[in-house]
Design an enzyme around this catalytic site. Structure first.
Site, PDB file in Angstrom:
ATOM      1  CG  HIS A 129      -1.917   0.984   1.387  1.00  0.00           C
ATOM      2  ND1 HIS A 129      -1.670   2.283   1.768  1.00  0.00           N
ATOM      3  CD2 HIS A 129      -3.263   0.909   1.195  1.00  0.00           C
ATOM      4  CE1 HIS A 129      -2.808   2.956   1.796  1.00  0.00           C
ATOM      5  NE2 HIS A 129      -3.791   2.151   1.456  1.00  0.00           N
ATOM      6  CG  ASP A 206       0.716  -2.409   6.272  1.00  0.00           C
ATOM      7  OD1 ASP A 206      -0.217  -2.478   7.106  1.00  0.00           O
ATOM      8  OD2 ASP A 206       0.635  -1.755   5.222  1.00  0.00           O
ATOM      9  CD  GLN A 209      -6.560  -4.717   4.070  1.00  0.00           C
ATOM     10  OE1 GLN A 209      -7.515  -5.483   4.211  1.00  0.00           O
ATOM     11  NE2 GLN A 209      -6.726  -3.423   3.830  1.00  0.00           N
ATOM     12  CE  LYS A 232      -6.964   0.066   6.310  1.00  0.00           C
ATOM     13  NZ  LYS A 232      -7.463   0.453   4.992  1.00  0.00           N
ATOM     14  CB  CYS A 372      -3.844   3.312  -1.635  1.00  0.00           C
ATOM     15  SG  CYS A 372      -5.100   4.570  -1.442  1.00  0.00           S
TER      16      CYS A 372
HETATM   17  C1  LIG Z   1      -2.222  -2.737   3.723  1.00  0.00           C
HETATM   18  C2  LIG Z   1      -2.530  -1.348   4.180  1.00  0.00           C
HETATM   19  N1  LIG Z   1      -1.555  -0.593   4.717  1.00  0.00           N
HETATM   20  C3  LIG Z   1      -1.788   0.668   5.139  1.00  0.00           C
HETATM   21  C4  LIG Z   1      -3.032   1.240   5.041  1.00  0.00           C
HETATM   22  C5  LIG Z   1      -3.216   2.645   5.530  1.00  0.00           C
HETATM   23  O1  LIG Z   1      -4.136   2.696   6.566  1.00  0.00           O
HETATM   24  P1  LIG Z   1      -4.754   4.117   7.009  1.00  0.00           P
HETATM   25  O2  LIG Z   1      -5.291   4.754   5.779  1.00  0.00           O
HETATM   26  O3  LIG Z   1      -5.799   3.751   7.982  1.00  0.00           O
HETATM   27  O4  LIG Z   1      -3.649   4.892   7.626  1.00  0.00           O
HETATM   28  C6  LIG Z   1      -4.078   0.494   4.464  1.00  0.00           C
HETATM   29  C7  LIG Z   1      -5.449   1.025   4.301  1.00  0.00           C
HETATM   30  O5  LIG Z   1      -5.752   2.062   3.770  1.00  0.00           O
HETATM   31  C8  LIG Z   1      -3.819  -0.825   4.038  1.00  0.00           C
HETATM   32  O6  LIG Z   1      -4.789  -1.569   3.495  1.00  0.00           O
END
Ligand SMILES: Cc1ncc(COP(=O)(O)O)c(C=O)c1O
Ligand SMILES: Cc1ncc(COP(=O)(O)O)c(C=O)c1O
Lengths: 416, 145, 416, 145
Positions: A129, A206, A209, A232, A372
């Site tokens: 991401h 990370d 998910q 999430k 993203c």
């Molecule tokens: C795999 C992953 N990493 C990072 C993020 C970033 O999370 P956030 O937008 O809540 O900071 C997301 C979701 O948007 C994600 O799916």
């Protein structure tokens, strides 16, 4: 197929499912990969904080400030218990995005094993991401470090064949996702973690998910840092968690400077409080921490293993259904191995935006585009996908509507 | 009044006339701060024949932090490191008890007067400040705590 | 004395005032300078968002995502209207602390007029909260820039006699508070803003203690950036606002990198979306933005001028009462000129912690210590103060209890 | 069905057979992106005697963004800059109307078919992508818009 959990009861805790969508359709929410819905328990926890406990934590010696501090630190303990780590290793951020930026900037400012300087290597993967790519990419640019990455195979796994070339003795940090937010694929991280540790590099996971969807065994994985986002995981917006080994946190320079993170301050100098305070400058997101604790309690009560196996049942049913529709191609892993409850697909040569628009008429909320994770999408030779992602409140009827809407989208454009 | 359980007379006595307070002269000086309220303490000591000696401290802070430092210094001075450690543990346990544990007087002596502090979470750090400085200084002087 | 506002009605909107304090006492909340209490309208707005609008903004083309985006962007418009600025000039952060760190780091990464490099000068004041001192102090250390500051007079005003030596042609940024969170004093910022602009420097106003309490005329002040925290303005925790001139925001490098703040991304390069998106990486604090908009609506309905004049009445009454008590010294401005509704005082030679403890027995919530402005406290030759701060829900009876508890604290220690 | 007001036949026609689509060859090429969905457009044009000429664009994107670019290029090509500006303004107003303004057909011609898009806020950016690229390119070619 029998559910391992009581989806009817669960759904009734989420008021959003009573809201009619376009044309009066019921909400088929398949975008939990972007953000989850919230149960009343979480809203009540926040309201209860504001109504009975609200005061600035750690800053007052009056009664209400004591109660607020207990609520906030109690939330930290809940998160620690959920992750099975020490409470002082939990840092509240505003999001996973902030957590990952915190790490990158703190490493830039730190020295020793954690400091990043010109010539050092930072490793990510093509699955990432933007939130787990850009902070490292830009850190490399600022410091003269070298950004390297694991390439992705067509099935959404990582190509580990040249792992020794990717992770070398110059490597200081390896940051990889536990599960792709686009394809649902769960890369084989064990050899990567081992390789990172052989060369003394830090491993950052990370968990955006994974943590909300399955039991994650931090100790078993032998990682150094983990992050996930509250929103999430049934929690409020505006809260994220960063877990780190305390011996590493103690060596790290702060990210945000301000109140409550200091030891002493003069006009020209300052020293820092120990972690986690060092990383929580200012009046913190107290209500959101309390709300997140309620969310994790909710997840624990249902059971993360139950949630995971139910999501895998939904995924199996959806995969099968999608794969049977002429013109539909599932992107990424085709089976149930090494994946979670996230499915990307394309229909004919249709643009995902157009697909999602038709599906919306059925009350189906799916995400469309690059999610993203633009480099991943480009690697697949696509401009985007349509993505359905499941959570504990979804049921088989939701999948049926998903399949119906996919057919509907295909036929809407085939006919015209 | 609940307050009187916090501000016991011995505490105010120690606050007004602190023991072992002066300019620390030892080679190793530890400086501890409670960043929430700005309370500070500097402390030095020596360990000779396994005993805590020459303990001197200086500091600014509320009655609780100052009295607690005074009581602590009175209590551990001249004691063996082992006994001081027992007192430290007993005191810490009492402080973390949220008013539930009164502490053993035969171990803590005057320090049992601080039991009431543990009902006021915001003040526990005040009471512990001197003790943590002692612990730190003892370790830096080679004691195994 | 007649109130310009209906405090009884206002108080009834804040459920926390029904909560009994230690010993069953009613809550006399005089710590709004640290954080404010929340009216039900704000809690309802957040709950309504989660119950009927929740989805990831800007990322989905489905109905719920549209509604969520409208709610979030609507909140931005509300804040813009409140501040009478353009909507695209409003950036949502997690707190004023984050806003100020954002500026410092962005200036470090930017070039041109906004870029900070060795030899440049940064100016603050001795009044500053750690949140408006440390980001600049540490920026100076990292870049080799020079930190300078205006000294404070005993009455809490700033010494501007050598303004030309403090703000020179090397100055790039001047960051000063609109009102001291410790003393309530409002420094004379007009000549500072003018001097900053003469040499082409940026002026940043820390509005944490002013924006929630009085009308602030951004255009009239002719400043470049302003920040305040939602939680001090009846809003939720976990949200702050950064306002900046759009022509400056457009030149600035991002602070947090991640989703939604990009234009294009490859593994090795990225370009950024225009502001405000550029500065809002990740799924934003949507519910908190909506809650903050409700809070600002509440404040506007009561009227910021009414709130301000009521606070000044309370301040007058409290100042007079405190000044009449033998052994009590008010610290900072003694009168009503150039101040807001924040009063610091000391009693005899008592430590503020001890004072606050006794006052707590009366149900009075005041803050004690250095109030995250340690250099200011040292400058006064103190180790701390006791601080009472007022807001729209306080009444004269609250001040009476304050005075009673101050007497009580004095006598409790005098007698023993 | 509400959807049919979005996907009008002329839109799908333009999507399937886009006009003026090809490799932009002008010296000044603008590249616009819709970062939310990844839609991209590259466009070049010339301004001769106050008229828009040689407009060519290439891009990837959804039916709305591609059709809108095609309709726009058909509409403004050969028009005076002044008339193109009028069309641009009319189109923008229609897009921002949330379904309330249908647009004047004598100004917008085929582009009125895009009126339905304005009811779907997430798609408005798609429809505007080509138009914004046109505006940018015209300005860069010296037009005052
Ligand atoms: C795999 C992953 N990493 C990072 C993020 C970033 O999370 P956030 O937008 O809540 O900071 C997301 C979701 O948007 C994600 O799916
Ligand atoms: C003057 C001033 N500036 C900055 C801050 C920091 O605000 P926050 O802690 O909400 O980030 C505060 C309050 O704590 C303040 O009073």
């Amino acid at each position: 197929m029998k559910s391992t959990l009581d989806v009817v009861a669960i759904k009734s805790d989420f008021p959003i499912f009573d809201v009619p969508m376009r044309g009066g359709k019921r909400l088929v929410f398949l975008d939990s990969g972007a953000t989850s819905q919230k149960p009343i328990q979480v809203m009540d926890a926040e309201r209860n904080f504001y109504s009975t406990q609200n005061a600035a934590v750690h800053r007052g010696s009056y009664y209400l400030a004591e109660i607020a501090s207990e609520a906030y630190e109690g939330a930290r303990e809940s998160v620690a218990k959920f992750l099975q780590v020490k409470s002082e290793e939990i840092i509240f951020t505003k999001s996973a995005t902030e957590s990952l930026n915190l790490l990158a900037v703190s490493f830039e400012r730190s020295s020793g094993r954690l400091g990043i300087k010109a010539g050092d290597e930072i490793v990510v993967s093509e699955l990432e991401h933007h939130a787990n790519l850009l902070p490292w990419q830009q850190l490399a640019k600022r410091t003269g470090a070298v950004l390297k990455w694991f390439e992705m195979n067509a099935d959404g796994s990582l190509d580990l064949s040249r792992i020794d070339e990717v992770i070398t003795s110059k490597c200081k940090v390896v940051a990889v996702t536990h599960q792709s937010n686009v394809l649902g694929s769960a890369p084989d991280i064990a050899p990567i973690i081992a390789a990172a540790h052989v060369v003394g590099a830090i491993f950052v996971l990370d968990g955006c998910q994974s943590v909300p969807h399955q039991p994650v065994d931090i100790k078993g994985l032998d990682i150094d840092f983990l992050t996930f986002s509250g929103h999430k995981a049934l929690g409020p917006t505006g809260i994220g968690v960063l877990w780190g080994r305390s011996e590493l946190l103690e060596q790290m320079e702060p990210f945000l400077y301000g109140g409550s993170m200091i030891e002493t301050v003069t006009m020209t100098n300052a020293t820092w409080a120990p972690s986690p305070k060092r990383f929580e400058a200012g009046v913190p997101n107290m209500a959101q921490a309390v709300g997140l604790a309620a969310a994790l309690d909710y997840l624990s009560a249902v059971g993360l293993s139950n949630i995971h196996s139910w999501e895998m049942q939904l995924t199996e049913y959806a995969l099968k259904g999608l794969q049977e529709i002429d013109g539909v191609s599932v992107v990424g892993p085709q089976g149930l191995a090494n994946r979670g409850g996230v499915i990307s697909f394309v229909i004919d040569k249709l643009h995902p935006h157009d697909v999602g628009q038709v599906m919306d008429q059925y009350g189906v909320a799916v995400r469309t585009g690059h999610h993203c994770a633009w480099p991943l999408i480009r690697k697949l030779g696509l401009t985007g996908t349509t993505r359905a992602s499941f959570y504990l409140y979804n049921d088989l009827a939701d999948v049926d509507v998903l399949l119906e809407s996919v057919l509907g989208a295909r036929d809407y454009f085939r006919k015209r | 009044m609940e307050l009187d359980s916090l501000y016991q007379e011995v505490i105010l006595d120690h606050y007004k006339k602190p023991h072992h307070k002066g300019l620390p002269t030892g080679e190793i000086q530890v400086h501890h701060v409670n960043p929430n309220c700005g309370d500070e303490i500097t402390l030095s000591l020596a360990i000779r024949d396994g005993k805590v000696e020459d303990l001197v401290w200086d500091g600014v802070g509320c009655s609780i932090s100052q009295a607690s430092a005074s009581i602590m210094s009175e209590l551990v001075s001249g004691k063996s490191v082992a006994d001081a450690q027992i007192a430290l543990q007993e005191f810490t346990e009492m402080m973390q008890s949220k008013g539930k544990y009164q502490g053993k007087e035969e171990i803590l002596e005057d320090a049992v007067a601080l039991a009431g502090v543990s009902k006021f979470p915001a003040r526990v750090k005040c009471a512990l400040l001197g003790w943590m400085a002692f612990k730190d200084a003892a370790i830096q002087n080679g004691a195994e705590l």
